[in-house]
Design a protein around this motif. Structure first.
Motif, short mmCIF file in Angstrom:
data_model
loop_
_atom_site.label_atom_id
_atom_site.label_comp_id
_atom_site.label_asym_id
_atom_site.label_seq_id
_atom_site.Cartn_x
_atom_site.Cartn_y
_atom_site.Cartn_z
N ALA B 49 -8.88 12.89 16.11
CA ALA B 49 -7.69 13.32 15.39
C ALA B 49 -6.69 12.17 15.35
CB ALA B 49 -7.07 14.54 16.07
N GLY B 50 -6.55 11.49 16.47
CA GLY B 50 -5.63 10.36 16.53
C GLY B 50 -6.05 9.24 15.60
N LEU B 51 -7.35 8.98 15.59
CA LEU B 51 -7.88 7.89 14.79
C LEU B 51 -7.70 8.17 13.29
CD1 LEU B 51 -9.31 5.22 15.26
CD2 LEU B 51 -11.48 6.40 14.93
N ASN B 52 -7.99 9.44 12.91
CA ASN B 52 -7.91 9.78 11.49
C ASN B 52 -6.50 9.74 10.95
OD1 ASN B 52 -10.62 10.15 11.23
ND2 ASN B 52 -10.54 12.32 11.75
N PHE B 53 -5.57 10.04 11.84
CA PHE B 53 -4.23 10.25 11.37
C PHE B 53 -3.30 9.09 11.62
CE2 PHE B 53 -2.19 13.80 9.51
CZ PHE B 53 -3.28 14.55 9.16
N GLY B 54 -3.79 8.12 12.43
CA GLY B 54 -2.92 7.07 12.93
C GLY B 54 -2.04 6.42 11.88
N GLU B 55 -2.65 5.88 10.82
CA GLU B 55 -1.86 5.09 9.87
C GLU B 55 -0.82 5.94 9.16
OE1 GLU B 55 -5.16 4.94 10.07
OE2 GLU B 55 -5.26 2.95 11.03
N ILE B 56 -1.25 7.14 8.76
CA ILE B 56 -0.31 8.03 8.07
C ILE B 56 0.88 8.31 8.99
CG2 ILE B 56 -0.02 10.33 7.12
CD1 ILE B 56 -2.95 10.26 6.34
N ALA B 57 0.53 8.60 10.25
CA ALA B 57 1.58 8.95 11.22
C ALA B 57 2.54 7.79 11.41
CB ALA B 57 0.93 9.34 12.54
N LEU B 74 7.70 5.49 -2.01
CA LEU B 74 6.35 5.90 -2.38
C LEU B 74 5.37 4.73 -2.38
CD1 LEU B 74 7.09 8.41 -5.28
CD2 LEU B 74 6.44 8.91 -2.93
N SER B 75 5.87 3.53 -2.03
CA SER B 75 5.00 2.37 -2.11
C SER B 75 4.24 2.08 -0.82
CB SER B 75 5.83 1.13 -2.51
OG SER B 75 6.64 0.72 -1.43
N VAL B 76 4.42 2.93 0.20
CA VAL B 76 3.87 2.59 1.52
C VAL B 76 2.36 2.41 1.52
CG1 VAL B 76 5.75 3.48 2.94
CG2 VAL B 76 3.98 5.05 2.15
N ALA B 77 1.65 3.31 0.85
CA ALA B 77 0.19 3.22 0.90
C ALA B 77 -0.31 2.01 0.13
CB ALA B 77 -0.43 4.50 0.34
N SER B 78 0.41 1.65 -0.93
CA SER B 78 0.02 0.46 -1.68
C SER B 78 0.24 -0.79 -0.84
CB SER B 78 0.81 0.36 -2.98
OG SER B 78 0.42 1.38 -3.86
N MET B 79 1.34 -0.78 -0.07
CA MET B 79 1.59 -1.92 0.81
C MET B 79 0.52 -2.01 1.88
SD MET B 79 3.07 -4.56 1.62
CE MET B 79 4.45 -4.72 0.51
N THR B 130 10.04 2.88 -6.43
CA THR B 130 8.86 2.81 -5.56
C THR B 130 7.60 3.33 -6.25
OG1 THR B 130 9.49 4.89 -4.47
CG2 THR B 130 10.21 2.83 -3.44
N ILE B 131 7.74 4.09 -7.32
CA ILE B 131 6.55 4.36 -8.13
C ILE B 131 6.13 3.06 -8.80
CG2 ILE B 131 5.68 5.50 -10.22
CD1 ILE B 131 7.18 7.98 -9.42
N GLU B 251 0.32 7.79 0.17
CA GLU B 251 1.78 7.92 0.20
C GLU B 251 2.23 9.38 0.22
OE1 GLU B 251 0.30 6.01 -2.24
OE2 GLU B 251 0.10 7.54 -3.77
N LEU B 252 1.51 10.21 -0.53
CA LEU B 252 1.95 11.60 -0.59
C LEU B 252 1.66 12.32 0.73
CD1 LEU B 252 1.18 12.55 -4.29
CD2 LEU B 252 3.28 11.72 -3.27
#
Lengths: 502, 335, 343
Positions: B49-57, B74-79, B130-131, B251-252
């Motif tokens: 659970a920790g591994l799957n969620f780490g980056e999002i968290a 909204l640009s976080v995932a692209s970065m 950010t879009i 991002e979402l």
């Protein structure tokens, strides 16, 4: 003198907000074809009366009679249906839509198939503007219209609704002389077409130029109605003020201290120009003038809220960095703004945090806020200013207006400033707290603080200030000492009739 | 009535209740999971659970601060994707891995600064900006790495996908907890934190109180860029590979976590604890739904419902109390 | 000197035109991009290439039309990508089970799926007064999840779709791709509606100044609700057309579309905080982004560049709009000041 029936009769209307009686006995009669001035000081109840007629407030007691029939104006839409149009100082238009559409929103003329008949809409708009004798493009967007043009659009809307009663709440406050002249022409046209116009203004010379009758109010009560020929300027001012000013305000005598604030040639393009004055510790200097004359803007310029285009502010001998509230604060200036809810307080934040907001950097150790420090700071100032509250953790919006104002004062006093700029110190607060605030101000100057006060309430200006500076259309037009100032003199200077800068 | 009043008077009452709800939800999902699978309460669940969620968290932390100031990023995932791609590109081209990582982090800072400058200096709406940068940064990632996949990172780094030595804790999770502590302290116990809340609630008052609104917003975007770039490095090492579509669409998820954690989309309200709890609930929920063989995609239903409930519930109670107050006022007028 | 009030100054009237010519700017940009690509590669003007330029963005244009209506009311619909995916699968699945299904029923089914999603969005946003960003983000997940449950790892393959339906996605009438005709019709119809009918003008009023709209008697909740219904319905129709175009649908169809569409709409000059912008502009925005995409391919610039260009273009578009607004404001302030100075 008027052959016809009154279109609107307001009889003994009252309205209170909690403990504050905003309107005790409001009476006014409007006849078709007249321009009628409603006069009174701030707090006399004019705005409350207007908002009742606009359908924003409901009445506690009294009657509104429209064309001989008692009515209840339950909403702005109802007011409009009843033929009453209210034009505010700063109208709310749809900035993205065309002028024509602003006028006809929701009731655009239709052609076959319920399609909007744009040509007809523009034609009608033009014909209304033509009737009013103004030249505004019907097809341009409302965004960027000057305040004067926005008011004209509102008036055009009122006419297109066939409103017979048009109420203007200080329409000329933000207008230049040219624009005022045009507005007068428009009003003349409206009158000739049988509309009744109620006009609220502080500029008495305009009242004399434009209105046929005046109604004067004071402290929520009706004082008198008179035709303009039967009343003099002095009589109007006496009826508006009508009380012994000096007795209300107690005032500690304090020593005039060092020069702290020195403003030289302060200018902001299009707002104010070449403002020069000084404030010493131990004195209260009032900035008087009409709403929109630029008083608040000068204060904002000094405190660094707005950028300035020219001039120098020297504070305690050092040039103040412009455009930075933080610089002004660290130099020792505090600023209690006009709009408590939007600028003075964070309404949803707890009382203690609001008090500590401007001093928060002084309450930290190693970057962390010392636990309980906000509360102890708030405790000290709340008891000193006698703030009435439930718990410190309650959001500040749960307090009454007067107590909210005390929280703003506490927030700035907690920084022990040497100059306090205070804009409309007692707006919207009850009489009791009002005198507490005044007492506080004189205590502060006794302790050597300098105060720059902006106020639209004449008794407050005359009763509290040591020196009075008057601003007219962005320029300093007069300066009076406490001894020489009278209401009439200040009025004259504020309306630009005389320039007596020392 | 009296309980209603005491609730009203508490400091940020709605949040306290919301966080309490999250704790209950966490317990419920754990009981549910344990019921379905005897392995559920073992370390593996916790670890994955920790591994799957780490980056999002991790990215949810700066996002929380930004949303509290009333803006959004909204640009976080692209970065994240850009940082991963750049790392891959530089590594393939023989750069020293440490130097490459440093460059990625600098790019993160620059990307955040671009967002911040457009929003604070030009005064453009953050959602539109950010879009735009979402598309821009992903686009640069594509330019950098194209359709290649970078692989073969040193084992000493890809070890990050294993638990921390002698424990069962995922690196991601540990880093998240450390960062959450820092962000929590900053948000709730420093002058900066108070300023962030004040900006979100009443920006004008904040400015009038000497808070440097623009500078703070700008800095938050820089931090967000930096952390997103860092998350990109972490992600790359854990997957032992990077591609230009790394983290596409996350991002979402990041926004959803923050909102589910009780952060108000209007700004000014929320706690880091709430976000940490939200991460735990999502993690635990995901694990228990996986335990009963619900596909990852179908789990979206639960995610979405939770998000909707998290905003509907306070809104409905609010309108309920509004109606109640209105009725009471009418009664007073009537008498 | 009073004349300065009545007469527009040179600078402000020019800027005023710039506002009205917002769509024109995009058209010029499209032509410019097209011309540049043509220099690089003469086959860019071939019939096939132009047909591709027109039909490629059709589905996005359809979604952009609905999104425009929603954004004009000061809201946003992030669920459209998921709606598209769900609708595409549902229609595909209907074909699997009813091979002889007429085309119009397929399109209707897709639209209805979208309408249902829009209904839920609209109810929650307009009547429960929850911010649209959050609601439609939640719905993005929920609809995507429902889609995944339905798909359940399967896939709709071209062989189960009747040729007549696939032709919808690939054939032309009089040289114009059918998809383009459908998207074009939607654009024209909604452009006409948005200019011509009172309820449609209400959308602008709401987005421009909600408070004033209430005062003007506009039924705000009903209009916002309607905007979401239309956005949902068009996304649903878009899903059916997507199926016709690609003939194959998995559970990820249309994911990430929502942000592309919002980007196209904003590039097209629709203000992200409502009140202004046109359906036509949004359609041009989508067309421009797609043309750039194709032009890069034709110029043999690596297609990897197109996202970055699109992103940069979006930033330039909003920065430009802001610049024009600031300039106008400043011009008016100074203008007014000089008129009061001179008296």
């Amino acid at each position: 003198m008027h052959s016809h029936e009154a279109v609107l009769k307001v009889e003994h209307v009252s309205k209170s907000f909690g403990p504050v009686q905003a309107l005790i006995d409001g009476c006014v009669e409007l006849f078709p074809g007249e321009a009628h001035a409603l006069l009174g000081e701030n707090g006399a109840g004019k705005s409350t009366l207007v908002k009742i007629l606009a359908g924003i407030y409901d009445v506690d007691a009294g009657e509104i009679i429209l064309n001989g029939v008692p009515v209840e104006i339950s909403s702005p839409l109802a007011a409009r249906a009843a033929g009453i149009a209210v034009i505010y100082q700063e109208p709310t238009l749809f900035p993205d839509l065309s002028v024509a559409e602003n006028i006809f929103m929701g009731r655009q003329p239709l052609s076959a198939g319920r399609r909007i008949d744009k040509a007809e809409m523009i034609r009608r708009t033009r014909s209304v503007f033509e009737r009013l004798g103004v030249d505004i493009s019907a097809t341009r967007k409302a965004r960027g219209l000057s305040v004067a043009d926005q008011q004209i659009v509102e008036i055009a809307k009122a006419i297109s609704f066939d409103s017979k009663i048009i109420i203007m709440d200080e329409p000329t406050a933000a207008l230049t002389d040219v624009e005022v002249a045009r507005l007068f022409e428009v009003v003349k046209t409206l009158r000739s077409e049988g509309s009744a116009i109620m006009f609220i203004s502080h500029r008495l010379e305009e009242v004399f130029a434009m209105c046929q009758r005046v109604t004067i109010m004071r402290d929520g009560n009706f004082v008198r109605t008179s035709t303009i020929e039967e009343i003099s300027l002095d009589e109007i001012i006496f009826s508006m003020v009508g009380r012994d000013i000096v007795s209300v305000y107690s005032r500690h005598n304090s020593e005039l201290g060092d020069l702290i604030l020195d403003v030289k040639g302060l200018t902001r393009a299009g707002v104010f120009k070449d403002i020069n004055f000084q404030v010493h510790s131990g004195e209260i200097v009032a900035l008087a003038g009409l709403v929109g004359a630029g008083r608040t803007e000068v204060a904002r310029g000094i405190f660094g809220i707005d950028p300035i285009d020219g001039g120098v502010v020297t504070f305690k001998g050092k040039k103040l960095k412009s455009g930075s509230p933080l610089a002004a604060m660290s130099a020792g200036i505090g600023f209690v703004p006009e709009d408590r809810r939007q600028q003075g307080l964070v309404m949803d934040m707890a009382i203690d945090r609001n008090v500590a907001l401007a001093s928060i950097h002084d309450l930290t150790r190693l970057g962390l806020i010392k636990s309980g420090s906000e509360k102890s700071l708030a405790t000290r100032w709340a008891s000193q200013l006698q703030v009435k509250f439930g718990r410190f953790s309650n959001p500040v919006k749960t307090l009454s207006g007067g107590n909210q104002q005390k929280v703003v004062l506490a927030k700035w006093l907690a920084r022990t400033p040497s100059l306090l700029i205070i804009d409309e110190p007692t707006r919207g607060i009850d009489i009791g707290t009002k005198s507490e605030v005044h007492k506080l101000l004189s205590e502060l100057v006794s302790n050597g603080i300098g105060i720059l006060m902006i106020s639209s309430e004449m008794p407050e200006v005359l009763g509290v200030a040591d020196r009075i500076l008057v601003i007219h259309e962005g320029r300093l037009s007069a300066e009076f000492s406490r001894a020489e100032a009278t209401e009439a003199l200040i009025m004259r200077a504020a309306t630009g009739q005389e320039s007596v800068v020392a | 009535m009296s309980t209603f009043k005491t609730l009203l008077s508490g400091r940020s009452r709605a949040l306290v209740r919301w966080e309490f709800g999250l704790v209950l939800l966490l317990i419920a999902t754990m009981i549910f999971g344990a019921n379905e699978s005897k392995y559920f309460l073992g370390w593996q669940t916790f670890f994955f659970a920790g591994l799957n969620f780490g980056e999002i968290a991790i990215m949810a932390l700066p996002m929380t601060l930004i949303i509290i100031t009333g803006e959004i990023d909204l640009s976080v995932a692209s970065m994240l994707g850009l940082s991963a791609s750049l790392l891959g590109y530089l590594f393939i081209h023989g750069w020293n891995i440490w130097l490459a990582m440093g460059i990625c982090l600098i790019v993160g800072i620059l990307g955040g600064a671009l967002n911040g400058a457009l929003i604070t200096i030009l005064g453009l709406p953050s959602i539109a900006v950010t879009i735009g940068t979402l598309t821009l940064y992903r686009g640069i990632a594509l330019i950098v790495l194209g359709s290649n996949t970078a692989q073969g990172f040193p084992v000493s780094f890809t070890k990050l996908s294993l638990p921390i030595a002698h424990t069962h804790i995922a690196w991601d999770f540990a880093i998240f907890i450390v960062l959450a502590l820092i962000f929590g302290v900053v948000l709730h116990s420093t002058a900066l934190g108070r300023s962030i809340f004040a900006i979100g609630l009443q920006p004008e008052t904040a400015f009038f109180s000497g808070i440097r609104v623009k500078r703070i917003k700008f800095s938050l975007y820089v931090v967000s860029g930096l952390i997103s770039a860092f998350a990109g490095l972490l992600y790359t090492f854990q997957q032992s590979s990077s591609a230009s579509d790394t983290g596409l669409g996350l991002e979402l998820n990041v926004v959803a976590i923050a909102l589910f954690g009780g952060i108000s989309i209007f700004g000014g309200r929320g706690t880091i604890i709430g976000v940490v709890l939200a991460v735990c609930v999502f993690g635990s929920l995901q694990a228990s739904l996986t335990a009963i063989n619900v596909s990852a995609q179908a789990q979206n239903i639960v995610t979405g419902c939770l998000l909707l409930v998290s905003v509907l519930l306070p809104n409905l109670t609010q309108s309920f109390s509004d109606t109640k107050r209105k009725l009471q006022r009418r009664k007073v007028v009537g008498t | 000197m009073g004349a300065s009030i009545f007469k527009k100054t040179k600078s402000s009237s020019f800027l005023l035109k710039a506002f009205q010519l917002r769509e024109m700017g995009i058209v010029i940009a499209i032509v410019l991009v097209f011309g540049l690509a043509l220099i690089k590669n003469s086959s860019f003007a071939s019939t096939a290439s132009i047909q591709q330029l027109l039909s490629g963005p059709s589905v996005v244009i359809l979604l952009a039309v609905g999104e425009t209506l929603v954004i004009i009311t000061k809201n946003v619909d992030l669920s459209i990508g998921s709606v598209l995916g769900l609708s595409a699968y549902v229609v595909g699945d209907l074909f699997v089970h009813h091979q002889g299904m007429p085309i119009w029923i397929a399109l209707l089914a897709g639209t209805l799926v979208g309408l249902l999603c829009g209904l839920i969005n609209g109810l929650i946003v307009a009547y429960a007064r929850v911010p649209a960003l959050v609601v439609t983000l939640g719905m993005l997940y929920i609809i995507r999840g429902v889609d995944a449950l339905l798909v359940n790892g399967r896939q709709i393959v071209p062989s189960s779709i009747p040729n007549s339906f696939i032709n919808l996605g690939s054939n032309s009438i009089l040289g114009i791709p059918i998809l383009t005709l459908i998207a074009g019709a939607a654009v024209l119809i909604f452009t006409y509606i948005m200019r011509t009918f009172r309820p449609a003008r209400d959308f602008y009023a709401i987005g421009s100044n909600t408070e004033a709209a209430v005062l003007a008697g506009v039924r705000v909740q009903r209009r916002v609700f309607t905007a979401f219904l239309i956005s949902g319905a068009l996304a649903g129709l878009g899903g059916a057309l997507w199926l016709a175009e690609f003939a194959t649908v998995g559970s990820t169809a249309g994911s990430g579309y929502e942000l592309n569409v919002v980007a196209a709409v904003v590039v097209g000059g629709v203000a992200i905080f409502g009140g202004s912008g046109t359906v036509l502009g949004a359609a041009f925005g989508a067309l421009l982004l797609n043309t750039i995409d194709q032009a890069l391919v034709a110029s043999r610039v690596s297609s990897f560049w197109n996202q970055a260009v699109a992103g940069a273009l979006l930033l330039v578009a909003i920065a430009f709009d802001r610049y024009v607004a600031l300039k106008t404001e400043l011009a008016l302030r100074v203008d007014r000041f000089s008129s009061s100075e001179a008296k």
